[in-house]
Design an enzyme around this catalytic site. Structure first.
Site, PDB file in Angstrom:
ATOM      1  N   GLU A  55       0.857  -1.067  -0.257  1.00 30.22           N
ATOM      2  CA  GLU A  55      -0.057   0.039  -0.159  1.00 30.22           C
ATOM      3  C   GLU A  55       0.820   1.245   0.007  1.00 30.22           C
ATOM      4  O   GLU A  55       0.489   2.335  -0.681  1.00 30.22           O
ATOM      5  CB  GLU A  55      -0.846  -0.173   1.091  1.00 30.22           C
ATOM      6  CG  GLU A  55      -1.933  -1.095   1.267  1.00 30.22           C
ATOM      7  CD  GLU A  55      -1.309  -2.372   2.155  1.00 30.22           C
ATOM      8  OE1 GLU A  55      -1.962  -2.718   2.780  1.00 30.22           O
ATOM      9  OE2 GLU A  55      -0.172  -2.428   2.203  1.00 30.22           O
ATOM     10  N   CYS A  88      -0.163   0.949   7.605  1.00 31.65           N
ATOM     11  CA  CYS A  88      -0.731   1.321   6.289  1.00 31.65           C
ATOM     12  C   CYS A  88      -2.036   1.676   6.326  1.00 31.65           C
ATOM     13  O   CYS A  88      -2.749   2.671   5.460  1.00 31.65           O
ATOM     14  CB  CYS A  88      -0.989   0.186   5.385  1.00 31.65           C
ATOM     15  SG  CYS A  88       0.639  -0.621   4.746  1.00 31.65           S
ATOM     16  N   ALA A 165      10.583 -43.741  -8.454  1.00 30.58           N
ATOM     17  CA  ALA A 165      11.915 -43.642  -9.558  1.00 30.58           C
ATOM     18  C   ALA A 165      12.037 -45.040  -9.963  1.00 30.58           C
ATOM     19  O   ALA A 165      12.171 -46.064  -9.349  1.00 30.58           O
ATOM     20  CB  ALA A 165      13.117 -43.185  -8.618  1.00 30.58           C
ATOM     21  N   TRP A 171      15.948 -39.671 -15.183  1.00 28.51           N
ATOM     22  CA  TRP A 171      14.892 -38.791 -15.066  1.00 28.51           C
ATOM     23  C   TRP A 171      13.581 -39.362 -15.439  1.00 28.51           C
ATOM     24  O   TRP A 171      13.452 -40.141 -16.228  1.00 28.51           O
ATOM     25  CB  TRP A 171      15.052 -37.548 -15.606  1.00 28.51           C
ATOM     26  CG  TRP A 171      16.157 -36.748 -15.374  1.00 28.51           C
ATOM     27  CD1 TRP A 171      17.488 -36.780 -16.091  1.00 28.51           C
ATOM     28  CD2 TRP A 171      16.313 -35.792 -14.233  1.00 28.51           C
ATOM     29  NE1 TRP A 171      18.098 -35.671 -15.528  1.00 28.51           N
ATOM     30  CE2 TRP A 171      17.449 -35.144 -14.349  1.00 28.51           C
ATOM     31  CE3 TRP A 171      15.276 -35.303 -13.439  1.00 28.51           C
ATOM     32  CZ2 TRP A 171      17.877 -34.137 -13.441  1.00 28.51           C
ATOM     33  CZ3 TRP A 171      15.711 -34.536 -12.535  1.00 28.51           C
ATOM     34  CH2 TRP A 171      16.936 -33.985 -12.718  1.00 28.51           C
ATOM     35  N   ARG A 185       9.835 -23.948  -6.531  1.00 26.81           N
ATOM     36  CA  ARG A 185      10.946 -23.623  -5.914  1.00 26.81           C
ATOM     37  C   ARG A 185      11.401 -22.281  -5.502  1.00 26.81           C
ATOM     38  O   ARG A 185      11.645 -21.794  -4.294  1.00 26.81           O
ATOM     39  CB  ARG A 185      12.218 -24.555  -6.157  1.00 26.81           C
ATOM     40  CG  ARG A 185      12.545 -25.892  -6.207  1.00 26.81           C
ATOM     41  CD  ARG A 185      13.842 -26.475  -6.397  1.00 26.81           C
ATOM     42  NE  ARG A 185      13.754 -27.771  -6.271  1.00 26.81           N
ATOM     43  CZ  ARG A 185      15.062 -28.389  -6.724  1.00 26.81           C
ATOM     44  NH1 ARG A 185      16.121 -27.789  -6.874  1.00 26.81           N
ATOM     45  NH2 ARG A 185      15.355 -29.605  -6.636  1.00 26.81           N
ATOM     46  N   LEU A 205      19.519 -28.687  -4.662  1.00 24.99           N
ATOM     47  CA  LEU A 205      18.345 -28.102  -3.897  1.00 24.99           C
ATOM     48  C   LEU A 205      18.453 -26.529  -4.109  1.00 24.99           C
ATOM     49  O   LEU A 205      18.156 -25.669  -3.162  1.00 24.99           O
ATOM     50  CB  LEU A 205      18.384 -28.260  -2.231  1.00 24.99           C
ATOM     51  CG  LEU A 205      18.029 -29.652  -1.959  1.00 24.99           C
ATOM     52  CD1 LEU A 205      18.483 -29.612  -0.458  1.00 24.99           C
ATOM     53  CD2 LEU A 205      17.125 -30.273  -2.444  1.00 24.99           C
TER      54      LEU A 205
END
Length: 268
Positions: A55, A88, A165, A171, A185, A205
């Site tokens: 704001e 605000c 998997a 993959w 992520r 990661l």
């Protein structure tokens, strides 16, 4: 009663709030749009580190043009003072706005309706709308405030026969799907991985997308910082039901290991 235009502008404010995710932490990422005659006068979103609020950014950009206009904001404006800036609600009360439309009530006890009351006391009309898009954009914040726990997004890649998997470890997903995961992520405060995944795959990661992955972009506040593994910690056995949490701000582990289990599931 809220109009279709009200809902459309609130949905736009919710999308705008995404620009503050996750760098607005520890504050929620909020979007605000100043509108007159269905034309955008100014807009703002929560800045890195949580201040200025959305704001404040929008009203500063609008200046005197805010007088008589409407403000659409995804979360109820805060009512508490901070050493980093005024509330605000007070900024809005002094802005000359004609109307404020709010997409989500703030459960923070420091605000929780007080923001609305203060704005109305200044003679500004306030409409509170139950906006699904605004609530979705604030899912993590609302979960923490209402339930006292983090909002968790589960990411799975499953083979055609329902397995996590293949034996060879190749993959399961393609480049588009992996890019989608990296985009998610970039919006998160932490990543949890199973200790089996940690010991077997040694995952990086981090976020590897153009612009977000670039260190210069991160230092300019344009992307999410890398996520680091806890240094010097020995991996646990593959079928351990303990998950590791990693911060996205480059300061190592987000805390102690988190017990986690599901019947019949392997945390690897």
């Amino acid at each position: 009663m809220p109009t279709d235009a009200d809902r459309r502008w609130l949905a736009a404010a919710a999308r705008l709030a995404a620009r503050g995710v996750p760098l607005a932490r520890p504050n929620p990422a909020v979007g605000a749009i100043v509108v007159r005659d269905d034309i955008v006068i100014a807009r703002g979103w929560t800045q890195p580190g949580g201040r200025p609020h959305a704001e404040a950014v929008a009203l500063a950009a609008a200046g005197d043009a805010a007088r008589g206009a409407a403000l659409y904001v995804s979360l109820e404006p805060c009512a508490h003072q901070s050493e980093r800036g005024p509330s605000c609600a007070d900024l809005i009360a002094a802005s000359g706005l004609a109307r404020v439309v709010i997409g989500c009530h703030d459960p923070d006890p420091r605000t929780a309706g007080q923001g609305v009351s203060r704005i109305r006391a200044a003679g500004i009309a306030v409409s509170e709308v139950d906006c699904a898009e605004c609530a979705a954009s604030l899912a993590g914040y609302l979960m923490l405030r209402r339930q006292g726990r983090p909002h968790v997004t589960l990411k799975l890649a499953l083979s055609a026969d329902g397995r996590l998997a293949p034996p060879q470890g190749q993959w399961l997903t393609g480049e588009i799907a992996r890019a989608h995961v990296h985009a998610w992520r970039a919006r998160m405060d932490a990543i949890l991985v199973g200790s089996g995944t940690l010991s077997t795959d040694s995952p990086r990661l981090d976020v590897r997308l153009p612009g977000i992955a670039d260190p210069a972009a991160r230092s300019a506040g344009c992307g999410a910082p890398r996520m680091h593994r806890r240094a010097g910690r020995r991996p646990r056995p593959r079928r351990s039901s303990t998950w590791e949490a990693y911060r996205p701000d480059g300061r190592g582990s987000a805390g102690a290991s988190v017990p986690f289990s599901m019947p019949g599931w392997s945390t690897g």
